[in-house]
Design a protein around this motif. Structure first.
Motif, PDB file in Angstrom:
ATOM      1  N   VAL A  19      14.376 -14.485  13.900  1.00 43.07           N
ATOM      2  CA  VAL A  19      13.316 -13.645  13.523  1.00 43.07           C
ATOM      3  C   VAL A  19      12.620 -13.633  12.116  1.00 43.07           C
ATOM      4  CG1 VAL A  19      12.539 -11.238  13.428  1.00 43.07           C
ATOM      5  CG2 VAL A  19      13.875 -12.029  15.200  1.00 43.07           C
ATOM      6  N   ALA A  20      13.628 -13.583  11.144  1.00 41.36           N
ATOM      7  CA  ALA A  20      13.216 -13.938   9.575  1.00 41.36           C
ATOM      8  C   ALA A  20      12.376 -15.386   9.577  1.00 41.36           C
ATOM      9  CB  ALA A  20      14.453 -14.052   8.897  1.00 41.36           C
ATOM     10  N   VAL A  21      12.629 -16.358  10.092  1.00 42.25           N
ATOM     11  CA  VAL A  21      11.699 -17.390  10.195  1.00 42.25           C
ATOM     12  C   VAL A  21      10.456 -17.173  10.676  1.00 42.25           C
ATOM     13  CG1 VAL A  21      11.535 -19.965  10.762  1.00 42.25           C
ATOM     14  CG2 VAL A  21      13.804 -19.029   9.907  1.00 42.25           C
ATOM     15  N   LEU A  22      10.230 -16.527  11.810  1.00 41.27           N
ATOM     16  CA  LEU A  22       9.170 -16.307  12.203  1.00 41.27           C
ATOM     17  C   LEU A  22       8.243 -15.341  11.358  1.00 41.27           C
ATOM     18  CD1 LEU A  22       7.216 -16.276  14.679  1.00 41.27           C
ATOM     19  CD2 LEU A  22       8.391 -14.343  15.698  1.00 41.27           C
ATOM     20  N   VAL A  23       8.841 -14.286  11.114  1.00 44.12           N
ATOM     21  CA  VAL A  23       8.201 -13.224  10.036  1.00 44.12           C
ATOM     22  C   VAL A  23       7.608 -13.959   8.690  1.00 44.12           C
ATOM     23  CG1 VAL A  23       8.433 -11.274   8.602  1.00 44.12           C
ATOM     24  CG2 VAL A  23       9.288 -11.280  10.870  1.00 44.12           C
ATOM     25  N   ALA A  24       8.390 -14.972   8.047  1.00 40.50           N
ATOM     26  CA  ALA A  24       7.960 -15.765   7.049  1.00 40.50           C
ATOM     27  C   ALA A  24       6.785 -16.730   7.454  1.00 40.50           C
ATOM     28  CB  ALA A  24       9.146 -16.611   6.499  1.00 40.50           C
ATOM     29  N   VAL A  25       6.823 -17.357   8.248  1.00 46.60           N
ATOM     30  CA  VAL A  25       5.852 -18.258   8.710  1.00 46.60           C
ATOM     31  C   VAL A  25       4.518 -17.822   9.088  1.00 46.60           C
ATOM     32  CG1 VAL A  25       5.095 -20.036  10.495  1.00 46.60           C
ATOM     33  CG2 VAL A  25       7.227 -20.265   9.499  1.00 46.60           C
ATOM     34  N   LEU A  26       4.737 -16.635   9.649  1.00 52.55           N
ATOM     35  CA  LEU A  26       3.487 -15.786  10.143  1.00 52.55           C
ATOM     36  C   LEU A  26       2.759 -15.245   9.078  1.00 52.55           C
ATOM     37  CD1 LEU A  26       4.327 -14.344  13.667  1.00 52.55           C
ATOM     38  CD2 LEU A  26       2.906 -16.295  13.235  1.00 52.55           C
ATOM     39  N   THR A  27       3.775 -14.796   7.999  1.00 57.35           N
ATOM     40  CA  THR A  27       3.236 -13.962   6.678  1.00 57.35           C
ATOM     41  C   THR A  27       2.547 -15.144   5.898  1.00 57.35           C
ATOM     42  OG1 THR A  27       4.992 -12.518   6.792  1.00 57.35           O
ATOM     43  CG2 THR A  27       3.950 -12.680   4.832  1.00 57.35           C
ATOM     44  N   TRP A  28       3.202 -16.237   5.633  1.00 56.64           N
ATOM     45  CA  TRP A  28       2.459 -17.290   5.025  1.00 56.64           C
ATOM     46  C   TRP A  28       0.940 -17.615   5.597  1.00 56.64           C
ATOM     47  CZ3 TRP A  28       1.002 -22.393   6.418  1.00 56.64           C
ATOM     48  CH2 TRP A  28       0.576 -23.142   5.235  1.00 56.64           C
ATOM     49  N   SER A  29       0.971 -17.887   6.885  1.00 52.79           N
ATOM     50  CA  SER A  29      -0.266 -18.161   7.553  1.00 52.79           C
ATOM     51  C   SER A  29      -1.385 -17.150   7.227  1.00 52.79           C
ATOM     52  CB  SER A  29      -0.071 -18.348   9.045  1.00 52.79           C
ATOM     53  OG  SER A  29       0.851 -19.172   9.320  1.00 52.79           O
ATOM     54  N   THR A  30      -1.067 -15.962   7.331  1.00 47.92           N
ATOM     55  CA  THR A  30      -1.754 -14.420   7.134  1.00 47.92           C
ATOM     56  C   THR A  30      -2.519 -14.834   5.653  1.00 47.92           C
ATOM     57  OG1 THR A  30      -0.677 -13.415   8.582  1.00 47.92           O
ATOM     58  CG2 THR A  30      -2.021 -12.246   6.917  1.00 47.92           C
ATOM     59  N   VAL A  31      -1.366 -14.950   4.881  1.00 48.02           N
ATOM     60  CA  VAL A  31      -1.822 -15.156   3.022  1.00 48.02           C
ATOM     61  C   VAL A  31      -2.764 -16.450   2.947  1.00 48.02           C
ATOM     62  CG1 VAL A  31      -0.864 -15.640   0.874  1.00 48.02           C
ATOM     63  CG2 VAL A  31       0.200 -13.924   2.606  1.00 48.02           C
ATOM     64  N   MET A  32      -2.506 -17.439   3.615  1.00 49.77           N
ATOM     65  CA  MET A  32      -3.552 -18.622   3.368  1.00 49.77           C
ATOM     66  C   MET A  32      -4.825 -18.326   4.221  1.00 49.77           C
ATOM     67  SD  MET A  32      -1.970 -21.004   1.838  1.00 49.77           S
ATOM     68  CE  MET A  32      -2.590 -22.365   2.289  1.00 49.77           C
ATOM     69  N   THR A  33      -4.922 -17.449   5.104  1.00 49.99           N
ATOM     70  CA  THR A  33      -6.111 -17.316   5.843  1.00 49.99           C
ATOM     71  C   THR A  33      -6.788 -16.249   4.701  1.00 49.99           C
ATOM     72  OG1 THR A  33      -5.300 -17.698   8.035  1.00 49.99           O
ATOM     73  CG2 THR A  33      -7.243 -16.358   7.670  1.00 49.99           C
ATOM     74  N   LEU A  92      -6.724 -15.972   1.450  1.00 47.15           N
ATOM     75  CA  LEU A  92      -7.064 -16.861   0.499  1.00 47.15           C
ATOM     76  C   LEU A  92      -8.115 -17.714   0.613  1.00 47.15           C
ATOM     77  CD1 LEU A  92      -3.471 -17.551  -1.502  1.00 47.15           C
ATOM     78  CD2 LEU A  92      -5.337 -15.738  -1.799  1.00 47.15           C
ATOM     79  N   GLY A  93      -8.662 -17.838   2.033  1.00 50.14           N
ATOM     80  CA  GLY A  93      -9.686 -18.588   2.119  1.00 50.14           C
ATOM     81  C   GLY A  93      -9.212 -19.939   2.747  1.00 50.14           C
ATOM     82  N   GLN A  94      -8.147 -20.207   2.856  1.00 49.23           N
ATOM     83  CA  GLN A  94      -7.579 -21.426   3.381  1.00 49.23           C
ATOM     84  C   GLN A  94      -7.579 -21.519   4.656  1.00 49.23           C
ATOM     85  OE1 GLN A  94      -7.219 -24.307   1.396  1.00 49.23           O
ATOM     86  NE2 GLN A  94      -7.820 -22.770  -0.474  1.00 49.23           N
ATOM     87  N   VAL A  95      -8.757 -21.201   5.488  1.00 43.53           N
ATOM     88  CA  VAL A  95      -8.660 -21.361   7.111  1.00 43.53           C
ATOM     89  C   VAL A  95      -8.401 -22.374   7.543  1.00 43.53           C
ATOM     90  CG1 VAL A  95     -10.131 -20.615   8.823  1.00 43.53           C
ATOM     91  CG2 VAL A  95     -10.055 -19.378   6.987  1.00 43.53           C
ATOM     92  N   ALA A  96      -8.741 -23.487   7.006  1.00 49.69           N
ATOM     93  CA  ALA A  96      -8.673 -25.099   7.454  1.00 49.69           C
ATOM     94  C   ALA A  96      -7.181 -25.245   7.499  1.00 49.69           C
ATOM     95  CB  ALA A  96      -9.092 -26.178   6.571  1.00 49.69           C
ATOM     96  N   ALA A  97      -6.169 -24.869   6.340  1.00 51.10           N
ATOM     97  CA  ALA A  97      -4.885 -25.170   6.360  1.00 51.10           C
ATOM     98  C   ALA A  97      -4.155 -24.191   7.541  1.00 51.10           C
ATOM     99  CB  ALA A  97      -4.366 -24.604   5.061  1.00 51.10           C
ATOM    100  N   ALA A  98      -4.579 -22.946   7.767  1.00 45.43           N
ATOM    101  CA  ALA A  98      -4.119 -22.169   8.807  1.00 45.43           C
ATOM    102  C   ALA A  98      -4.290 -22.719  10.327  1.00 45.43           C
ATOM    103  CB  ALA A  98      -4.441 -20.732   8.593  1.00 45.43           C
TER     104      ALA A  98
END
Length: 73
Positions: free
Chosen positions: A9-23, A25-31
């Protein structure tokens, strides 16, 4: 909850948080490039959390699994 599930669950939360931050910040292509792998990650984590500890999901035996012979045609 076992320690394996807590880590999962911690890994899932970390990955989803990172994806949200990237989006945000305008890095939609990365997400967007990670969406297929994120979908697979979520599917595997849900499967791991819903299966009993130490077990694998049941699978149906193939035609050669019973008796070691193929069924008649």
């Amino acid at each position: 909850m076992s320690s394996k599930k807590v880590v999962t669950v911690a890994v899932l939360v970390a990955v989803l948080t990172w994806s949200t931050v990237m989006t945000a910040l305008g890095q939609v292509a990365a997400a967007a490039a990670l969406l297929p792998s994120l979908g697979l990650l979520v599917q595997q984590i849900v499967q791991a959390l819903t299966a009993p500890d130490g077990s694998r999901p049941p699978t149906e035996p193939g035609p050669t699994a019973v008796g070691g012979q193929e069924p008649p045609r």
